[in-house]
Write a protein that holds these residues in place. Structure first.
Motif, PDB file in Angstrom:
ATOM      1  N   ALA A  42     -15.491 -18.829 -22.378  1.00 27.27           N
ATOM      2  CA  ALA A  42     -14.137 -18.877 -21.820  1.00 27.27           C
ATOM      3  C   ALA A  42     -14.077 -18.140 -20.484  1.00 27.27           C
ATOM      4  O   ALA A  42     -13.450 -18.608 -19.531  1.00 27.27           O
ATOM      5  CB  ALA A  42     -13.145 -18.292 -22.814  1.00 27.27           C
ATOM      6  N   ALA A  43     -14.742 -16.998 -20.390  1.00 28.65           N
ATOM      7  CA  ALA A  43     -14.763 -16.243 -19.132  1.00 28.65           C
ATOM      8  C   ALA A  43     -15.496 -17.027 -18.050  1.00 28.65           C
ATOM      9  O   ALA A  43     -15.059 -17.073 -16.888  1.00 28.65           O
ATOM     10  CB  ALA A  43     -15.413 -14.878 -19.342  1.00 28.65           C
ATOM     11  N   HIS A  44     -16.603 -17.662 -18.426  1.00 25.11           N
ATOM     12  CA  HIS A  44     -17.367 -18.467 -17.467  1.00 25.11           C
ATOM     13  C   HIS A  44     -16.525 -19.627 -16.943  1.00 25.11           C
ATOM     14  O   HIS A  44     -16.506 -19.913 -15.742  1.00 25.11           O
ATOM     15  CB  HIS A  44     -18.643 -18.987 -18.130  1.00 25.11           C
ATOM     16  CG  HIS A  44     -19.416 -19.932 -17.278  1.00 25.11           C
ATOM     17  ND1 HIS A  44     -20.142 -19.518 -16.189  1.00 25.11           N
ATOM     18  CD2 HIS A  44     -19.548 -21.281 -17.329  1.00 25.11           C
ATOM     19  CE1 HIS A  44     -20.711 -20.571 -15.616  1.00 25.11           C
ATOM     20  NE2 HIS A  44     -20.362 -21.647 -16.297  1.00 25.11           N
ATOM     21  N   ILE A  45     -15.816 -20.309 -17.841  1.00 20.42           N
ATOM     22  CA  ILE A  45     -14.966 -21.433 -17.451  1.00 20.42           C
ATOM     23  C   ILE A  45     -13.852 -20.959 -16.524  1.00 20.42           C
ATOM     24  O   ILE A  45     -13.501 -21.622 -15.550  1.00 20.42           O
ATOM     25  CB  ILE A  45     -14.388 -22.144 -18.695  1.00 20.42           C
ATOM     26  CG1 ILE A  45     -15.511 -22.799 -19.498  1.00 20.42           C
ATOM     27  CG2 ILE A  45     -13.315 -23.147 -18.323  1.00 20.42           C
ATOM     28  CD1 ILE A  45     -16.250 -23.898 -18.787  1.00 20.42           C
ATOM     29  N   SER A  46     -13.298 -19.792 -16.794  1.00 16.97           N
ATOM     30  CA  SER A  46     -12.243 -19.251 -15.939  1.00 16.97           C
ATOM     31  C   SER A  46     -12.766 -19.004 -14.530  1.00 16.97           C
ATOM     32  O   SER A  46     -12.099 -19.327 -13.541  1.00 16.97           O
ATOM     33  CB  SER A  46     -11.696 -17.956 -16.539  1.00 16.97           C
ATOM     34  OG  SER A  46     -10.697 -17.420 -15.719  1.00 16.97           O
ATOM     35  N   LYS A  47     -13.963 -18.456 -14.408  1.00 16.76           N
ATOM     36  CA  LYS A  47     -14.556 -18.224 -13.086  1.00 16.76           C
ATOM     37  C   LYS A  47     -14.824 -19.551 -12.376  1.00 16.76           C
ATOM     38  O   LYS A  47     -14.571 -19.687 -11.181  1.00 16.76           O
ATOM     39  CB  LYS A  47     -15.843 -17.419 -13.211  1.00 16.76           C
ATOM     40  CG  LYS A  47     -15.618 -15.984 -13.584  1.00 16.76           C
ATOM     41  CD  LYS A  47     -16.931 -15.253 -13.738  1.00 16.76           C
ATOM     42  CE  LYS A  47     -16.688 -13.841 -14.246  1.00 16.76           C
ATOM     43  NZ  LYS A  47     -17.957 -13.149 -14.535  1.00 16.76           N
ATOM     44  N   ALA A  48     -15.347 -20.525 -13.120  1.00 17.52           N
ATOM     45  CA  ALA A  48     -15.618 -21.844 -12.530  1.00 17.52           C
ATOM     46  C   ALA A  48     -14.315 -22.475 -12.050  1.00 17.52           C
ATOM     47  O   ALA A  48     -14.270 -23.086 -10.980  1.00 17.52           O
ATOM     48  CB  ALA A  48     -16.316 -22.745 -13.545  1.00 17.52           C
ATOM     49  N   ARG A  49     -13.246 -22.307 -12.833  1.00 17.01           N
ATOM     50  CA  ARG A  49     -11.950 -22.864 -12.449  1.00 17.01           C
ATOM     51  C   ARG A  49     -11.481 -22.244 -11.138  1.00 17.01           C
ATOM     52  O   ARG A  49     -10.977 -22.929 -10.250  1.00 17.01           O
ATOM     53  CB  ARG A  49     -10.933 -22.603 -13.547  1.00 17.01           C
ATOM     54  CG  ARG A  49      -9.549 -23.109 -13.222  1.00 17.01           C
ATOM     55  CD  ARG A  49      -8.610 -22.887 -14.373  1.00 17.01           C
ATOM     56  NE  ARG A  49      -8.644 -21.513 -14.831  1.00 17.01           N
ATOM     57  CZ  ARG A  49      -7.565 -20.764 -14.985  1.00 17.01           C
ATOM     58  NH1 ARG A  49      -6.392 -21.246 -14.734  1.00 17.01           N
ATOM     59  NH2 ARG A  49      -7.670 -19.538 -15.406  1.00 17.01           N
ATOM     60  N   ASP A  50     -11.655 -20.940 -10.994  1.00 20.06           N
ATOM     61  CA  ASP A  50     -11.246 -20.277  -9.756  1.00 20.06           C
ATOM     62  C   ASP A  50     -12.030 -20.792  -8.559  1.00 20.06           C
ATOM     63  O   ASP A  50     -11.469 -21.014  -7.487  1.00 20.06           O
ATOM     64  CB  ASP A  50     -11.417 -18.767  -9.884  1.00 20.06           C
ATOM     65  CG  ASP A  50     -10.436 -18.146 -10.859  1.00 20.06           C
ATOM     66  OD1 ASP A  50      -9.447 -18.808 -11.217  1.00 20.06           O
ATOM     67  OD2 ASP A  50     -10.668 -16.989 -11.267  1.00 20.06           O
ATOM     68  N   LEU A  51     -13.328 -21.002  -8.742  1.00 22.54           N
ATOM     69  CA  LEU A  51     -14.146 -21.514  -7.642  1.00 22.54           C
ATOM     70  C   LEU A  51     -13.708 -22.918  -7.249  1.00 22.54           C
ATOM     71  O   LEU A  51     -13.586 -23.239  -6.061  1.00 22.54           O
ATOM     72  CB  LEU A  51     -15.623 -21.523  -8.040  1.00 22.54           C
ATOM     73  CG  LEU A  51     -16.287 -20.154  -8.146  1.00 22.54           C
ATOM     74  CD1 LEU A  51     -17.695 -20.291  -8.719  1.00 22.54           C
ATOM     75  CD2 LEU A  51     -16.331 -19.468  -6.794  1.00 22.54           C
ATOM     76  N   ILE A  52     -13.472 -23.766  -8.224  1.00 22.13           N
ATOM     77  CA  ILE A  52     -13.057 -25.139  -7.934  1.00 22.13           C
ATOM     78  C   ILE A  52     -11.659 -25.153  -7.333  1.00 22.13           C
ATOM     79  O   ILE A  52     -11.385 -25.911  -6.404  1.00 22.13           O
ATOM     80  CB  ILE A  52     -13.154 -26.011  -9.196  1.00 22.13           C
ATOM     81  CG1 ILE A  52     -14.627 -26.180  -9.573  1.00 22.13           C
ATOM     82  CG2 ILE A  52     -12.490 -27.365  -8.996  1.00 22.13           C
ATOM     83  CD1 ILE A  52     -14.867 -26.818 -10.905  1.00 22.13           C
ATOM     84  N   ALA A  53     -10.768 -24.297  -7.841  1.00 20.19           N
ATOM     85  CA  ALA A  53      -9.399 -24.249  -7.311  1.00 20.19           C
ATOM     86  C   ALA A  53      -9.404 -23.924  -5.821  1.00 20.19           C
ATOM     87  O   ALA A  53      -8.565 -24.430  -5.070  1.00 20.19           O
ATOM     88  CB  ALA A  53      -8.574 -23.222  -8.072  1.00 20.19           C
TER      89      ALA A  53
END
Length: 74
Positions: A42-53
């Motif tokens: 979940a933490a990894h996905i959150s970081k990936a989401r921030d990068l893509i955003a």
């Protein structure tokens, strides 16, 4: 899956998709993960989401884009 919007997505809507990168198999079969692994994912996905955003941009389009009654066959 959606999450609170970040950056450009927030200009359009208060929610944005959660972008699954290389973690798709784990999300499709979460029983393979213990609680610690699930939190890490979940933490990894959150970081990936921030990068893509940060890569998103907003372009204004004509309102006809969202109307099936205005489809132009030409």
């Amino acid at each position: 899956m959606t999450a609170p919007s970040r950056d450009a997505a927030g200009q359009v809507h208060n929610r944005m998709p959660v972008f699954l990168t290389d973690d798709l198999d784990e999300w499709l079969d979460p029983a393979r993960l213990d609680a610690t692994q699930a939190r890490g994912l979940a933490a990894h996905i959150s970081k990936a989401r921030d990068l893509i955003a940060n890569e998103l941009k907003v372009d204004q389009v004509d309102r006809r884009v969202n109307s099936v009654s205005r489809i132009d066959p030409a």
